[in-house]
Scaffold this motif. Sequence first.
Motif, PDB file in Angstrom:
ATOM      1  N   MET A  93       0.811  -1.201   0.000  1.00  0.00           N
ATOM      2  CA  MET A  93       0.000   0.000   0.000  1.00  0.00           C
ATOM      3  C   MET A  93       0.855   1.266   0.000  1.00  0.00           C
ATOM      4  SD  MET A  93      -3.099   1.683   0.871  1.00  0.00           S
ATOM      5  CE  MET A  93      -3.978   1.716   2.388  1.00  0.00           C
ATOM      6  N   SER A  94       1.901   1.330   0.871  1.00  0.00           N
ATOM      7  CA  SER A  94       2.718   2.536   0.910  1.00  0.00           C
ATOM      8  C   SER A  94       3.477   2.758  -0.393  1.00  0.00           C
ATOM      9  CB  SER A  94       3.668   2.524   2.103  1.00  0.00           C
ATOM     10  OG  SER A  94       4.649   1.531   1.946  1.00  0.00           O
ATOM     11  N   GLN A  95       3.780   1.679  -1.113  1.00  0.00           N
ATOM     12  CA  GLN A  95       4.419   1.842  -2.418  1.00  0.00           C
ATOM     13  C   GLN A  95       3.503   2.627  -3.353  1.00  0.00           C
ATOM     14  OE1 GLN A  95       7.539   1.084  -3.152  1.00  0.00           O
ATOM     15  NE2 GLN A  95       7.361   1.867  -5.208  1.00  0.00           N
ATOM     16  N   ASN A  96       2.210   2.312  -3.333  1.00  0.00           N
ATOM     17  CA  ASN A  96       1.241   3.035  -4.134  1.00  0.00           C
ATOM     18  C   ASN A  96       1.189   4.506  -3.720  1.00  0.00           C
ATOM     19  OD1 ASN A  96      -0.855   3.490  -5.994  1.00  0.00           O
ATOM     20  ND2 ASN A  96      -2.391   3.041  -4.453  1.00  0.00           N
ATOM     21  N   VAL A  97       1.233   4.774  -2.428  1.00  0.00           N
ATOM     22  CA  VAL A  97       1.244   6.150  -1.935  1.00  0.00           C
ATOM     23  C   VAL A  97       2.497   6.857  -2.417  1.00  0.00           C
ATOM     24  CG1 VAL A  97       1.330   7.600   0.131  1.00  0.00           C
ATOM     25  CG2 VAL A  97      -0.187   5.607   0.079  1.00  0.00           C
ATOM     26  N   GLU A  98       3.642   6.209  -2.301  1.00  0.00           N
ATOM     27  CA  GLU A  98       4.889   6.804  -2.779  1.00  0.00           C
ATOM     28  C   GLU A  98       4.786   7.175  -4.254  1.00  0.00           C
ATOM     29  OE1 GLU A  98       8.177   4.198  -2.047  1.00  0.00           O
ATOM     30  OE2 GLU A  98       8.159   4.570   0.107  1.00  0.00           O
TER      31      GLU A  98
ATOM     32  N   PHE B 164      -5.697  11.169  -0.071  1.00  0.00           N
ATOM     33  CA  PHE B 164      -5.743  10.026   0.835  1.00  0.00           C
ATOM     34  C   PHE B 164      -6.783  10.179   1.945  1.00  0.00           C
ATOM     35  CE2 PHE B 164      -1.493  10.354  -1.018  1.00  0.00           C
ATOM     36  CZ  PHE B 164      -1.511   9.189  -1.765  1.00  0.00           C
ATOM     37  N   ALA B 165      -7.626  11.214   1.824  1.00  0.00           N
ATOM     38  CA  ALA B 165      -8.735  11.446   2.754  1.00  0.00           C
ATOM     39  C   ALA B 165      -8.285  11.441   4.214  1.00  0.00           C
ATOM     40  CB  ALA B 165      -9.846  10.423   2.522  1.00  0.00           C
ATOM     41  N   ILE B 166      -7.239  12.229   4.477  1.00  0.00           N
ATOM     42  CA  ILE B 166      -6.754  12.364   5.851  1.00  0.00           C
ATOM     43  C   ILE B 166      -6.683  13.845   6.203  1.00  0.00           C
ATOM     44  CG2 ILE B 166      -5.423  10.215   5.756  1.00  0.00           C
ATOM     45  CD1 ILE B 166      -2.880  11.915   5.480  1.00  0.00           C
ATOM     46  N   THR B 167      -6.571  14.129   7.481  1.00  0.00           N
ATOM     47  CA  THR B 167      -6.367  15.495   7.952  1.00  0.00           C
ATOM     48  C   THR B 167      -5.028  15.550   8.672  1.00  0.00           C
ATOM     49  OG1 THR B 167      -8.730  15.850   8.224  1.00  0.00           O
ATOM     50  CG2 THR B 167      -7.269  17.333   9.416  1.00  0.00           C
TER      51      THR B 167
ATOM     52  N   ALA C 257       4.752   7.233   4.770  1.00  0.00           N
ATOM     53  CA  ALA C 257       4.708   6.800   6.172  1.00  0.00           C
ATOM     54  C   ALA C 257       3.683   7.620   6.956  1.00  0.00           C
ATOM     55  CB  ALA C 257       6.092   6.918   6.810  1.00  0.00           C
ATOM     56  N   LEU C 258       3.596   8.918   6.682  1.00  0.00           N
ATOM     57  CA  LEU C 258       2.604   9.773   7.322  1.00  0.00           C
ATOM     58  C   LEU C 258       1.192   9.304   6.987  1.00  0.00           C
ATOM     59  CD1 LEU C 258       1.828  12.409   8.872  1.00  0.00           C
ATOM     60  CD2 LEU C 258       2.015  13.584   6.669  1.00  0.00           C
ATOM     61  N   VAL C 259       0.957   9.021   5.722  1.00  0.00           N
ATOM     62  CA  VAL C 259      -0.355   8.526   5.296  1.00  0.00           C
ATOM     63  C   VAL C 259      -0.655   7.184   5.960  1.00  0.00           C
ATOM     64  CG1 VAL C 259      -1.690   7.678   3.314  1.00  0.00           C
ATOM     65  CG2 VAL C 259      -0.355   9.795   3.118  1.00  0.00           C
ATOM     66  N   ALA C 260       0.322   6.302   6.000  1.00  0.00           N
ATOM     67  CA  ALA C 260       0.131   4.983   6.611  1.00  0.00           C
ATOM     68  C   ALA C 260      -0.230   5.100   8.081  1.00  0.00           C
ATOM     69  CB  ALA C 260       1.387   4.133   6.437  1.00  0.00           C
ATOM     70  N   ARG C 261       0.414   6.023   8.788  1.00  0.00           N
ATOM     71  CA  ARG C 261       0.081   6.221  10.204  1.00  0.00           C
ATOM     72  C   ARG C 261      -1.369   6.649  10.366  1.00  0.00           C
ATOM     73  NH1 ARG C 261       5.243   8.547  10.178  1.00  0.00           N
ATOM     74  NH2 ARG C 261       4.425  10.668  10.218  1.00  0.00           N
ATOM     75  N   HIS C 262      -1.839   7.496   9.486  1.00  0.00           N
ATOM     76  CA  HIS C 262      -3.237   7.938   9.537  1.00  0.00           C
ATOM     77  C   HIS C 262      -4.191   6.813   9.206  1.00  0.00           C
ATOM     78  CE1 HIS C 262      -3.523  12.299  10.217  1.00  0.00           C
ATOM     79  NE2 HIS C 262      -2.254  12.271   9.897  1.00  0.00           N
ATOM     80  N   GLN C 263      -3.844   6.012   8.223  1.00  0.00           N
ATOM     81  CA  GLN C 263      -4.733   4.945   7.795  1.00  0.00           C
ATOM     82  C   GLN C 263      -4.777   3.795   8.791  1.00  0.00           C
ATOM     83  OE1 GLN C 263      -3.237   4.325   3.811  1.00  0.00           O
ATOM     84  NE2 GLN C 263      -4.655   5.826   2.980  1.00  0.00           N
ATOM     85  N   GLN C 264      -3.772   3.674   9.641  1.00  0.00           N
ATOM     86  CA  GLN C 264      -3.730   2.623  10.645  1.00  0.00           C
ATOM     87  C   GLN C 264      -4.277   3.073  11.988  1.00  0.00           C
ATOM     88  OE1 GLN C 264       0.370   1.474  10.698  1.00  0.00           O
ATOM     89  NE2 GLN C 264       0.277   0.495   8.706  1.00  0.00           N
ATOM     90  N   ALA C 265      -4.428   4.389  12.153  1.00  0.00           N
ATOM     91  CA  ALA C 265      -4.884   4.933  13.437  1.00  0.00           C
ATOM     92  C   ALA C 265      -6.360   4.589  13.661  1.00  0.00           C
ATOM     93  CB  ALA C 265      -4.702   6.437  13.450  1.00  0.00           C
TER      94      ALA C 265
END
Length: 86
Positions: free
Chosen positions: A1-6, A50-53, A72-80
Amino acid sequence: MSQNVEEQVLDFVRGRFPQERFDADQDIFQLGFVNSLFALELVMFIEKTFAITIRGEELQIDNFRTATAMAALVARHQQAPAASGA
């Protein structure tokens, strides 16, 4: 997933600077490509895509230096846990 974000982040950056080559671990601030306007565009792109704030404490340069850091920032939000808006 993070590869796609990158890849999505890299596509965004490459779209602004099509003549340049970037990889996921290059520091775009150190390379001199980020000014205050582009930094704001990056934050807005990440939030919308990525629909995060991104909250004030997360607006640290280290979270935006590289595509890897942004993923990594996006992943932290998506896992929170989803209990952040009460």
